[in-house]
Motif scaffolding. Sequence first.
Motif, mmCIF file in Angstrom:
data_model
loop_
_atom_site.group_PDB
_atom_site.id
_atom_site.type_symbol
_atom_site.label_atom_id
_atom_site.label_comp_id
_atom_site.label_asym_id
_atom_site.label_seq_id
_atom_site.Cartn_x
_atom_site.Cartn_y
_atom_site.Cartn_z
ATOM 1 N N THR A 2 0.834 -1.196 0.000
ATOM 2 C CA THR A 2 0.000 0.000 0.000
ATOM 3 C C THR A 2 0.867 1.243 0.000
ATOM 4 N N THR A 7 1.677 1.938 7.374
ATOM 5 C CA THR A 7 1.324 0.519 7.416
ATOM 6 C C THR A 7 2.022 -0.214 6.280
ATOM 7 N N THR A 10 -3.108 -3.578 3.363
ATOM 8 C CA THR A 10 -4.486 -3.352 3.780
ATOM 9 C C THR A 10 -5.274 -4.650 3.636
ATOM 10 N N TRP A 11 -6.288 -4.774 4.479
ATOM 11 C CA TRP A 11 -7.180 -5.940 4.463
ATOM 12 C C TRP A 11 -8.598 -5.426 4.633
ATOM 13 N N ASN A 12 -9.461 -5.722 3.650
ATOM 14 C CA ASN A 12 -10.806 -5.149 3.641
ATOM 15 C C ASN A 12 -11.890 -6.221 3.654
ATOM 16 N N PHE A 79 -3.388 -2.649 7.979
ATOM 17 C CA PHE A 79 -4.451 -1.664 8.162
ATOM 18 C C PHE A 79 -5.770 -2.350 7.814
ATOM 19 N N SER A 82 -9.330 -0.265 5.201
ATOM 20 C CA SER A 82 -8.972 1.051 4.673
ATOM 21 C C SER A 82 -10.100 1.632 3.833
#
Length: 285
Positions: A2, A7, A10-12, A79, A82
């Motif tokens: 990212t 960080t 990212t993990w969504n 994170f 995000s």
Amino acid sequence: MTGIEWTEVTWNPVTGCDRISAGCDNCYALVMAKRLKAMGSAKYQADGDPRTSGPGFAVTMHPAALDIPRKWRTARLVFVNSMSDLFHAKVSEDFVRSVFQVMADTPQHTYQVLTKRPMRARRLAERGLVFPPNVWLGTSVENSATTHRIDELVKVPAAVRFLSCEPLLGPIDLDRFLLPESCPDGCACRYPDDAVAFDCPCTGACVGWSPNPAIGWVIVGGESGPNARPMHPDWVRDLRDECTAAGVPFFFKQWGGRTPKSAGRELDGRIWNQMPKAGATWTAA
């Protein structure tokens, strides 16, 4: 990977959100969701309320994304969401608990959960939601009108509690959150050894007193994009100075502006990349 400086990845497991304060006015995630919908991304096909959200930005839970961190072979700084807010009211309690279970099951990773809704995080903690030691919880604070979020944050038993003052839209006084209100003796002293400096008539409890900050990390940044609102340098300096005085790590992300890279990240000739130490814990004021 990212482009977010503080960080690694990212993990969504959740996408979508709703604007709730001035800091949301030019939300980068809302703009990105509209673009991803147009590109046909499966996670961004549900539209949110046009008054507070937008195309592709309806709050949506993605159970298929839950196991992604289990597949990473090396430890990562993550994170979480995000592109959303894990503590949005439209994210079910069961799903929040499922996300926390994954984080607890993967202690090799460190998770950074950032929310504008710390009250719900506090209420879920009171209902038995356990914050594993590898989970940091932060809240966004853009001006003095949003510091009430910090009052909720400091009541959550997270290993590290942090603030994202981005976009910073006005001055913020964090002094009362970075150190306790008074010394253990109950006198008027605010900081260790004030009794010596001000001849305070206490029993001396504040001499050598070493309180732990209620906040363990502060990130500051200006707004970016074509409608970026200006950030006064003194607002940034005041936060840096308060963090330095309290021994709290300070991270300056960017000055912001239409082209934030051109403005850079230097503050008074220095790059501020301070991070919490591994295994650090902080106690509420």
